[in-house]
Design a protein around this motif. Sequence first.
Motif, PDB file in Angstrom:
ATOM      1  N   ARG A  49       1.482  -1.175   0.064  1.00  0.00           N
ATOM      2  CA  ARG A  49       0.014  -0.460   0.098  1.00  0.00           C
ATOM      3  C   ARG A  49       1.142   1.317  -0.190  1.00  0.00           C
ATOM      4  NH1 ARG A  49      -5.157  -0.176  -0.540  1.00  0.00           N
ATOM      5  NH2 ARG A  49      -5.466  -1.997   1.072  1.00  0.00           N
ATOM      6  N   GLU A  50       1.735   1.459   0.426  1.00  0.00           N
ATOM      7  CA  GLU A  50       3.569   2.137   0.649  1.00  0.00           C
ATOM      8  C   GLU A  50       3.811   2.317  -0.788  1.00  0.00           C
ATOM      9  OE1 GLU A  50       6.934   4.059   3.246  1.00  0.00           O
ATOM     10  OE2 GLU A  50       5.539   2.337   4.204  1.00  0.00           O
ATOM     11  N   LEU A  51       3.809   1.506  -1.333  1.00  0.00           N
ATOM     12  CA  LEU A  51       5.031   1.237  -3.073  1.00  0.00           C
ATOM     13  C   LEU A  51       3.609   1.838  -3.620  1.00  0.00           C
ATOM     14  CD1 LEU A  51       6.411   1.325  -4.674  1.00  0.00           C
ATOM     15  CD2 LEU A  51       5.946  -1.007  -5.251  1.00  0.00           C
ATOM     16  N   TYR A  52       2.389   1.621  -3.755  1.00  0.00           N
ATOM     17  CA  TYR A  52       0.562   2.304  -4.255  1.00  0.00           C
ATOM     18  C   TYR A  52       0.888   2.928  -4.026  1.00  0.00           C
ATOM     19  CZ  TYR A  52      -3.590   3.427  -4.916  1.00  0.00           C
ATOM     20  OH  TYR A  52      -5.163   3.565  -5.626  1.00  0.00           O
ATOM     21  N   GLN A  53       0.801   4.015  -2.873  1.00  0.00           N
ATOM     22  CA  GLN A  53       0.893   5.668  -2.749  1.00  0.00           C
ATOM     23  C   GLN A  53       1.943   6.335  -3.405  1.00  0.00           C
ATOM     24  OE1 GLN A  53       0.868   7.043   1.464  1.00  0.00           O
ATOM     25  NE2 GLN A  53      -0.670   8.785   0.610  1.00  0.00           N
ATOM     26  N   GLN A  54       3.504   5.884  -3.401  1.00  0.00           N
ATOM     27  CA  GLN A  54       4.448   6.471  -3.537  1.00  0.00           C
ATOM     28  C   GLN A  54       4.253   6.314  -5.284  1.00  0.00           C
ATOM     29  OE1 GLN A  54       7.815   4.683  -2.332  1.00  0.00           O
ATOM     30  NE2 GLN A  54       7.187   5.504  -0.178  1.00  0.00           N
ATOM     31  N   VAL A  55       3.709   5.416  -6.085  1.00  0.00           N
ATOM     32  CA  VAL A  55       3.612   5.414  -7.577  1.00  0.00           C
ATOM     33  C   VAL A  55       2.557   6.489  -8.196  1.00  0.00           C
ATOM     34  CG1 VAL A  55       3.026   4.163  -8.996  1.00  0.00           C
ATOM     35  CG2 VAL A  55       5.122   3.315  -7.639  1.00  0.00           C
ATOM     36  N   ILE A  56       1.308   6.438  -7.491  1.00  0.00           N
ATOM     37  CA  ILE A  56       0.380   7.046  -7.199  1.00  0.00           C
ATOM     38  C   ILE A  56       0.881   8.438  -7.816  1.00  0.00           C
ATOM     39  CG2 ILE A  56      -2.297   7.988  -6.935  1.00  0.00           C
ATOM     40  CD1 ILE A  56      -2.063   5.037  -7.957  1.00  0.00           C
ATOM     41  N   LEU A  57       1.310   8.714  -6.214  1.00  0.00           N
ATOM     42  CA  LEU A  57       1.388  10.696  -6.420  1.00  0.00           C
ATOM     43  C   LEU A  57       2.637  10.638  -7.085  1.00  0.00           C
ATOM     44  CD1 LEU A  57       1.756  10.797  -1.780  1.00  0.00           C
ATOM     45  CD2 LEU A  57      -0.548  11.778  -3.733  1.00  0.00           C
ATOM     46  N   GLU A  58       3.262  10.172  -6.942  1.00  0.00           N
ATOM     47  CA  GLU A  58       4.375  10.227  -8.390  1.00  0.00           C
ATOM     48  C   GLU A  58       3.950  10.644  -9.943  1.00  0.00           C
ATOM     49  OE1 GLU A  58       7.735  10.919 -11.013  1.00  0.00           O
ATOM     50  OE2 GLU A  58       7.230  11.291  -8.678  1.00  0.00           O
ATOM     51  N   HIS A  59       3.090   9.917  -9.972  1.00  0.00           N
ATOM     52  CA  HIS A  59       2.638   9.535 -11.872  1.00  0.00           C
ATOM     53  C   HIS A  59       1.778  10.759 -11.356  1.00  0.00           C
ATOM     54  CE1 HIS A  59       4.046   6.964 -14.417  1.00  0.00           C
ATOM     55  NE2 HIS A  59       4.502   5.895 -13.042  1.00  0.00           N
ATOM     56  N   ASN A  60       1.226  11.112 -10.419  1.00  0.00           N
ATOM     57  CA  ASN A  60       0.043  12.736 -10.530  1.00  0.00           C
ATOM     58  C   ASN A  60       0.892  13.811 -10.385  1.00  0.00           C
ATOM     59  OD1 ASN A  60      -2.303  14.143 -10.051  1.00  0.00           O
ATOM     60  ND2 ASN A  60      -1.719  14.500  -8.034  1.00  0.00           N
ATOM     61  N   LYS A  61       1.725  14.181  -9.809  1.00  0.00           N
ATOM     62  CA  LYS A  61       2.784  15.159 -10.080  1.00  0.00           C
ATOM     63  C   LYS A  61       3.180  15.031 -11.277  1.00  0.00           C
ATOM     64  CE  LYS A  61       6.077  17.113  -6.638  1.00  0.00           C
ATOM     65  NZ  LYS A  61       6.931  17.091  -6.010  1.00  0.00           N
ATOM     66  N   ASN A  62       3.675  14.211 -11.794  1.00  0.00           N
ATOM     67  CA  ASN A  62       4.948  14.217 -13.295  1.00  0.00           C
ATOM     68  C   ASN A  62       4.403  13.467 -13.992  1.00  0.00           C
ATOM     69  OD1 ASN A  62       6.880  16.046 -12.136  1.00  0.00           O
ATOM     70  ND2 ASN A  62       7.036  14.599 -10.594  1.00  0.00           N
ATOM     71  N   PRO A  63       2.709  13.337 -14.218  1.00  0.00           N
ATOM     72  CA  PRO A  63       2.310  12.213 -15.497  1.00  0.00           C
ATOM     73  C   PRO A  63       3.562  12.695 -16.542  1.00  0.00           C
ATOM     74  CG  PRO A  63       1.048  13.992 -15.110  1.00  0.00           C
ATOM     75  CD  PRO A  63       1.814  14.588 -14.353  1.00  0.00           C
ATOM     76  N   ARG A  64       3.541  11.395 -17.199  1.00  0.00           N
ATOM     77  CA  ARG A  64       3.961  10.759 -18.754  1.00  0.00           C
ATOM     78  C   ARG A  64       2.545  11.314 -19.430  1.00  0.00           C
ATOM     79  NH1 ARG A  64       5.718   9.785 -14.283  1.00  0.00           N
ATOM     80  NH2 ARG A  64       7.334   8.729 -13.588  1.00  0.00           N
ATOM     81  N   ASN A  65       3.140  11.434 -20.692  1.00  0.00           N
ATOM     82  CA  ASN A  65       2.528  11.782 -22.150  1.00  0.00           C
ATOM     83  C   ASN A  65       1.507  12.584 -22.132  1.00  0.00           C
ATOM     84  OD1 ASN A  65       4.611  10.008 -23.753  1.00  0.00           O
ATOM     85  ND2 ASN A  65       3.870   8.473 -22.235  1.00  0.00           N
ATOM     86  N   TYR A  66       1.744  13.541 -20.660  1.00  0.00           N
ATOM     87  CA  TYR A  66       0.412  14.422 -20.268  1.00  0.00           C
ATOM     88  C   TYR A  66       0.348  15.278 -21.460  1.00  0.00           C
ATOM     89  CZ  TYR A  66      -2.623  17.518 -17.627  1.00  0.00           C
ATOM     90  OH  TYR A  66      -4.361  18.121 -17.581  1.00  0.00           O
TER      91      TYR A  66
END
Length: 168
Positions: free
Chosen positions: A23-40
């Motif tokens: 769950r901690e890894l999930y949150q880190q990945v979600i927050l990273e992709h939200n902050k720096n979305p790829r192909n936006y």
Amino acid sequence: LSGRRRHCSLKIQRKEMSTNPHRELYQQVILEHNKNPRNYGSLPDPTHTAEGYNPLCGDHLTVFVRVDKNNTLERVSFLGDGCAISRASASMMTTAIQGKTVPETLALFEEFQSLVTGKLDPEKQANHLGKLTIFSGIWQYPSRVKCASLSWHALKGALERQASVTTE
């Protein structure tokens, strides 16, 4: 709009995080992709496009796809407003499908849908999801399933020449 987004907020209790490394890894990945979305961003000259809307929380995005003459997704991007889960899923989707054929992409759509609805256990069943398996526990939060799958529904809609889709 903020009141409608309450279902999509990314709030995980600290106690739950400290006892569950996934769950901690999930949150880190979600927050990273939200902050720096790829192909936006919008894609110039897309061959396929569709808008996606989640009426439950107000997430709204457009998926842009350029399919080449070999039926391969040459470029994929997205643009829009949404919660952290919605944006992260869209970001990860675009990196996962770029370079795949349309049939491979549609098969991945089905696998992702099975994953987020709890019908696919990536630890026990063969799949092609790779890093997308980070969303494996989201089925436990039904209101978030629609957030995670919005971009995928928009992608499928675009490939099927639908101008807009909803998660309903």
